[in-house]
Design a protein around this motif. Structure first.
Motif, short mmCIF file in Angstrom:
data_model
loop_
_atom_site.label_atom_id
_atom_site.label_comp_id
_atom_site.label_asym_id
_atom_site.label_seq_id
_atom_site.Cartn_x
_atom_site.Cartn_y
_atom_site.Cartn_z
N GLY A 11 -74.61 71.32 -24.60
CA GLY A 11 -76.05 71.07 -24.55
C GLY A 11 -76.61 70.50 -25.83
N GLY A 12 -76.20 71.05 -26.98
CA GLY A 12 -76.72 70.57 -28.25
C GLY A 12 -76.30 69.15 -28.57
N LEU A 13 -75.04 68.84 -28.32
CA LEU A 13 -74.55 67.49 -28.60
C LEU A 13 -75.15 66.48 -27.63
CD1 LEU A 13 -70.82 68.42 -29.26
CD2 LEU A 13 -72.54 67.80 -30.98
N ALA A 14 -75.29 66.86 -26.35
CA ALA A 14 -75.93 65.97 -25.39
C ALA A 14 -77.40 65.73 -25.77
CB ALA A 14 -75.84 66.56 -23.99
N THR A 15 -78.05 66.75 -26.34
CA THR A 15 -79.43 66.58 -26.78
C THR A 15 -79.52 65.59 -27.93
OG1 THR A 15 -80.00 68.82 -26.06
CG2 THR A 15 -81.46 67.79 -27.65
N ALA A 16 -78.62 65.71 -28.89
CA ALA A 16 -78.61 64.77 -30.01
C ALA A 16 -78.41 63.34 -29.52
CB ALA A 16 -77.53 65.16 -31.01
N LEU A 17 -77.46 63.15 -28.61
CA LEU A 17 -77.19 61.80 -28.10
C LEU A 17 -78.35 61.28 -27.27
CD1 LEU A 17 -73.48 62.44 -27.13
CD2 LEU A 17 -74.26 60.86 -28.90
N PHE A 24 -84.80 58.20 -31.62
CA PHE A 24 -84.96 59.13 -32.74
C PHE A 24 -83.68 59.14 -33.57
CE2 PHE A 24 -87.63 60.52 -29.26
CZ PHE A 24 -88.87 60.63 -29.89
N ARG A 25 -83.85 59.14 -34.88
CA ARG A 25 -82.70 59.06 -35.78
C ARG A 25 -82.60 60.24 -36.76
NH1 ARG A 25 -78.63 55.95 -34.74
NH2 ARG A 25 -78.15 55.97 -36.97
N ASP A 26 -83.72 60.85 -37.10
CA ASP A 26 -83.72 61.93 -38.10
C ASP A 26 -83.41 63.25 -37.40
OD1 ASP A 26 -84.03 63.55 -40.27
OD2 ASP A 26 -86.04 62.85 -40.80
N ILE A 27 -82.14 63.43 -37.10
CA ILE A 27 -81.68 64.57 -36.30
C ILE A 27 -80.59 65.31 -37.07
CG2 ILE A 27 -80.53 65.25 -34.14
CD1 ILE A 27 -81.60 62.59 -32.94
N THR A 28 -80.68 66.63 -37.09
CA THR A 28 -79.65 67.47 -37.69
C THR A 28 -79.23 68.53 -36.68
OG1 THR A 28 -80.62 67.16 -39.88
CG2 THR A 28 -79.01 68.94 -39.64
N VAL A 29 -77.92 68.73 -36.54
CA VAL A 29 -77.38 69.72 -35.62
C VAL A 29 -76.78 70.85 -36.45
CG1 VAL A 29 -75.78 70.19 -33.74
CG2 VAL A 29 -76.86 67.93 -33.93
N VAL A 113 -71.60 61.63 -31.37
CA VAL A 113 -72.72 61.94 -32.27
C VAL A 113 -72.45 61.38 -33.67
CG1 VAL A 113 -73.91 63.82 -33.47
CG2 VAL A 113 -73.53 63.96 -31.01
N VAL A 114 -71.26 61.58 -34.18
CA VAL A 114 -70.91 61.08 -35.51
C VAL A 114 -70.96 59.55 -35.54
CG1 VAL A 114 -69.09 60.96 -37.25
CG2 VAL A 114 -69.56 63.12 -36.08
N GLU A 115 -70.46 58.91 -34.50
CA GLU A 115 -70.48 57.45 -34.44
C GLU A 115 -71.91 56.91 -34.46
OE1 GLU A 115 -68.43 56.48 -30.88
OE2 GLU A 115 -66.53 57.37 -31.55
N ARG A 116 -72.81 57.57 -33.75
CA ARG A 116 -74.15 57.02 -33.56
C ARG A 116 -75.17 57.52 -34.58
NH1 ARG A 116 -74.57 57.06 -26.87
NH2 ARG A 116 -72.55 56.00 -26.56
N LEU A 117 -74.94 58.71 -35.12
CA LEU A 117 -75.93 59.29 -36.03
C LEU A 117 -75.37 59.58 -37.42
CD1 LEU A 117 -77.66 61.77 -33.56
CD2 LEU A 117 -78.77 59.84 -34.72
N GLY A 118 -74.06 59.53 -37.58
CA GLY A 118 -73.47 59.81 -38.88
C GLY A 118 -73.19 61.29 -39.08
N ASP A 119 -73.15 61.70 -40.33
CA ASP A 119 -72.79 63.08 -40.70
C ASP A 119 -74.00 63.99 -40.56
OD1 ASP A 119 -71.54 65.32 -41.69
OD2 ASP A 119 -71.71 64.70 -43.79
N VAL A 120 -74.32 64.38 -39.33
CA VAL A 120 -75.53 65.16 -39.08
C VAL A 120 -75.24 66.57 -38.61
CG1 VAL A 120 -76.85 63.07 -38.54
CG2 VAL A 120 -75.74 64.35 -36.68
N ILE A 121 -73.97 66.94 -38.46
CA ILE A 121 -73.62 68.28 -37.97
C ILE A 121 -73.34 69.19 -39.16
CG2 ILE A 121 -72.03 69.63 -36.56
CD1 ILE A 121 -71.49 67.12 -34.92
N ARG A 122 -74.07 70.29 -39.24
CA ARG A 122 -73.92 71.27 -40.32
C ARG A 122 -73.22 72.50 -39.76
NH1 ARG A 122 -74.75 67.27 -42.18
NH2 ARG A 122 -76.59 66.45 -43.26
#
Length: 449
Positions: A11-17, A24-29, A113-122
């Motif tokens: 759910g979280g990764l699908a939400t980011a995508l 939207f680009r300013d996203i952190t997971v 997510v990494v391909e499209r948004l970069g290093d956004v997973i904490r």
């Protein structure tokens, strides 16, 4: 807009995508575990979920992970045929149904997510607090494993996608407690087994007291294939886990105050529960005994909530509406939540990204959250009630109630029209009736109606 997502599951990764696709680009997971290991067993993605993944440009990579089942068969505990129906493209959908390994799907979504948004997973971030600020933003606090302390972050929107034991949900409903147990125990596993029927068939056998589900996760090779299975029994307590055996702890003692068991157990006693379930082409005890690993779970869900959104925080997936696996629909609904939320947020921001919305003085974010909840919460409340009534698997319960020793003709037990309506009613409730799904408008922001 700064958006924080709690949880890096499906759910979280699908939400980011979905949010990225909506602009939207300013996203952190934020993920509580220190590593996304791709654990779990199989799950089914129904055609309404595959439609959304297709529109996100992910269909080909998801199709490569599993098998598209073509037929679903229901049987009683004697192996007698109750009902069967085509699935996916064969049922008239424009999109297939896919059976995949949950862990492989999670890793594929993480990579996207990494391909499209970069290093956004904490990683290693466990939510411990959330506070609404005067400007409408949300400050969230995490216990951070790497820092051996707490970290704070401020977002314009916080989305709880952290599963059935959601920390964000618990902050909003602190008296809720653990998920209620249905009295059923589930054992899930993956096994190398003889090809099941034609290699593209799902089988559900049993009744409300005991059930076995199996479906392929890979193509046949030399007469064998990888099968995902779920064995289910009412009134059987947890078996001794392999870990508890090493620690010298009894099974019930080790489970005290634990809501999700999710532990590896010895397959032998589970196979023994199904010792006489050997049907034509389906040897249930052999499949169980041959499993790579068996994970034990209580069959639990969550009661429906009167509200998902508080301030600028809301819930998606199991955090909002965890339900029984009847109907194989939990993962698919999480993807639907993600796409619906992103659609409303993108549409509201496109219509009025700066000023207050027309009526009520709400900002665009508040308008979007209200639209999302209105679109999803009543439908999920009804679906949750339907899964508690066993959903499409009700045909197996009726067969057991009306013909407990089996039958000569299923039409004498449950008329065909009744069986059809049970199947179709669940599709309507879950949002994947073929005619409705094929014709409804896209959830891609800006797509033609």
């Amino acid at each position: 807009m700064r958006i924080g997502i709690i949880g890096a599951g499906i759910g979280g990764l699908a939400t980011a995508l979905s949010l990225e696709a909506a602009g939207f680009r300013d996203i952190t997971v934020h993920e509580r575990t220190e590593e996304i290991r791709g654990l779990g067993v199989g799950l089914n993605l129904l055609p309404h979920a595959i439609r959304e993944l297709t529109e996100l440009g992910l269909r080909e990579r998801v199709e490569a992970l599993g098998v598209a089942p073509e037929t679903l068969v229901y049987m009683n505990r004697f192996g007698q045929h109750i009902w069967s129906e085509p699935r996916g493209l064969g049922a008239g959908y424009r999109w297939p149904q896919l059976s995949v390994h949950r862990g492989r799907l999670q890793l594929a979504l993480r990579d996207a997510v990494v391909e499209r948004l970069g290093d956004v997973i904490r990683l290693g971030h466990r939510l411990v607090g959330a506070q609404s600020e005067a400007d409408g933003s949300e400050t969230v606090r995490f216990a951070a494993a790497a820092d051996d302390g707490e970290v704070e972050a401020r977002y314009d929107l916080v989305i709880g996608a952290d599963g059935i034991h959601s920390a964000l949900r618990a902050l909003r409903y602190p008296q809720e407690g653990a998920p209620p147990w249905s009295g059923l125990t589930l054992w899930r596993g993956v096994a190398d087994a003889p090809v099941l029927v034609d290699g593209r068939t799902m089988i559900m056998a049993g009744d409300g007291e005991q059930k076995f589900v199996a479906y392929p996760l890979g193509a046949p090779v030399d007469g064998r294939q990888r099968l995902n299975f779920i064995a289910e029994r009412r009134g059987v307590g947890p078996f001794e886990s392999l870990r508890d055996r090493r620690r010298g702890v009894g099974p019930f003692e080790s489970l005290r105050d634990r809501a999700d068991w999710n532990r590896s157990v010895d397959p032998a006693p589970i196979a023994a529960l199904f010792s006489d379930w050997v049907f034509d082409g389906l040897d249930v005890p052999a499949i169980i005994a041959n499993a790579d690993e068996i994970l034990e779970y209580p069959m639990v869900d969550r009661d429906a909530l009167p509200q998902w959104t508080f301030g600028r925080t809301t819930l998606v997936g199991d955090a909002a509406h965890a339900m029984y696996p009847n109907g194989s629909n939990g993962g698919s609904q999480a993807i639907l939540d993600a796409r619906t939320l992103a659609f409303h947020l993108g549409a509201a921001m496109a219509a009025d990204g700066r000023a207050a919305a027309a009526d009520g003085g709400l900002t665009a974010i508040d308008t979007a959250l209200a639209g999302y909840e209105q679109a999803r919460r009543p439908a999920m409340t009804a679906l949750l009630a339907g899964t508690r009534a066993t959903g499409p698997e009700r045909v197996m319960l009726l067969a057991a109630e009306r013909a407990p020793q089996g039958f000569a003709r299923i039409d004498d037990v449950i008329p065909r029209a009744e069986r059809e309506e049970i199947a179709n009613a669940y599709k309507r409730a879950a949002g994947f009736d073929p005619s409705i799904l094929n014709e409804r408008a896209s959830l891609t922001v800006g797509a033609p109606a």
